[in-house]
Design a protein around this motif. Structure first.
Motif, PDB file in Angstrom:
ATOM      1  N   LEU A  15       0.954  -1.170   0.044  1.00 14.99           N
ATOM      2  CA  LEU A  15      -0.021  -0.006   0.048  1.00 14.99           C
ATOM      3  C   LEU A  15       0.803   1.218  -0.015  1.00 14.99           C
ATOM      4  O   LEU A  15       0.656   2.205  -0.873  1.00 14.99           O
ATOM      5  N   VAL A  20       0.094   5.116  -0.607  1.00 14.52           N
ATOM      6  CA  VAL A  20      -1.014   5.104   0.670  1.00 14.52           C
ATOM      7  C   VAL A  20      -0.349   5.473   2.009  1.00 14.52           C
ATOM      8  O   VAL A  20       0.074   4.144   2.568  1.00 14.52           O
ATOM      9  N   LYS A  26      -4.653   3.908   5.439  1.00 18.56           N
ATOM     10  CA  LYS A  26      -3.793   2.716   5.354  1.00 18.56           C
ATOM     11  C   LYS A  26      -4.245   1.514   6.143  1.00 18.56           C
ATOM     12  O   LYS A  26      -4.396   0.365   5.742  1.00 18.56           O
ATOM     13  N   LEU A  60      -7.158   2.892  -5.753  1.00 23.36           N
ATOM     14  CA  LEU A  60      -5.744   2.771  -5.430  1.00 23.36           C
ATOM     15  C   LEU A  60      -5.209   3.459  -6.634  1.00 23.36           C
ATOM     16  O   LEU A  60      -3.954   3.805  -6.617  1.00 23.36           O
ATOM     17  N   ILE A  76      -7.811   8.472  -1.247  1.00 24.62           N
ATOM     18  CA  ILE A  76      -7.135   9.719  -0.389  1.00 24.62           C
ATOM     19  C   ILE A  76      -7.873  10.943  -0.816  1.00 24.62           C
ATOM     20  O   ILE A  76      -8.221  11.758   0.026  1.00 24.62           O
TER      21      ILE A  76
END
Length: 220
Positions: A15, A20, A26, A60, A76
């Motif tokens: 990750l 991340v 995370k 992601l 995010i």
């Protein structure tokens, strides 16, 4: 299957390699991915891990929000934009309510001393908010652990100069458009002078959430 510490560490490193880097996001992803892998009883760890990553691939993927000036994994960026929009809308609503209230009071009581008292009060809370933000910035920056909330707080603290400007104008009387009987000028003055204060309040709430997450996951 029950994951080992080394396998969980491998998920963590994977990750991080995808940018991340914020602990709150995370840790949530690690928990989800680990749970999905453990449900794959007939697959090897590598197969189950690859399958789970495929599921989260879209979140992601690197993306950017031009309007908010942030680039990173979609999960995010989406959280950042959601919080930014929430703060902006909440600040507008609070400013509207506060301005209507203050306009009503100062129209009903047009004496100069009434305005002066409220102006002095607003100056004081601006000074306190600036001190609180500067102090909080130091502690957020000092901690090695990162969260989306802490990042947003630090990034949005660039608005702090507006607070200092409002303090300067309130103390020096340079922002004086108050006229007896003038609803519009009265409303606009309270709106402009209070907007950045309410943003500061919500930013401090973000920092509080940052510290709550740090404490929850024992990341000190």
């Amino acid at each position: 299957m029950k994951l080992t510490k080394d396998q969980i560490q491998l998920i963590d490193e994977s990750l991080i390699s995808k940018d991340v880097i914020y602990e709150d996001v995370k840790l949530e992803l690690i928990d989800h991915i680990a749970s999905e892998i453990e449900l794959e009883e007939e697959s090897t760890f590598e197969e189950a891990f690859a399958k789970s990553l495929k599921k989260w691939e879209s979140l992601l993927k690197q993306t950017n929000s031009v309007g908010w000036g942030i680039i990173g994994p979609k999960i995010i960026v989406d959280r950042y934009v959601a919080e930014a929009s929430k703060i902006f809308k909440s600040s507008l609503f609070s400013t509207l309510f506060f301005s209507i209230l203050m306009t009503t009071i100062t129209i009903m009581y047009p004496q100069e001393y009434v305005y002066t008292i409220f102006k002095s009060f607003l100056t004081s809370v601006y000074i306190l908010s600036c001190v609180a933000i500067l102090t909080t910035m130091f502690f957020v920056w000092k901690l090695k652990s990162k969260t989306v909330y802490g990042y947003f707080f630090l990034k949005s603290s660039c608005l702090l100069p507006f607070n200092f400007y409002m303090i300067y104008t309130l103390l020096n009387g340079n922002y004086r458009h108050y006229h007896r009987g003038s609803l519009f000028s009265n409303f606009m003055e309270w709106s402009v002078t209070s907007f950045f204060f309410f943003i500061s309040v919500y930013l401090i709430a973000l920092a509080a959430e940052h510290f709550r997450i740090i404490k929850k996951y024992n990341l000190l």
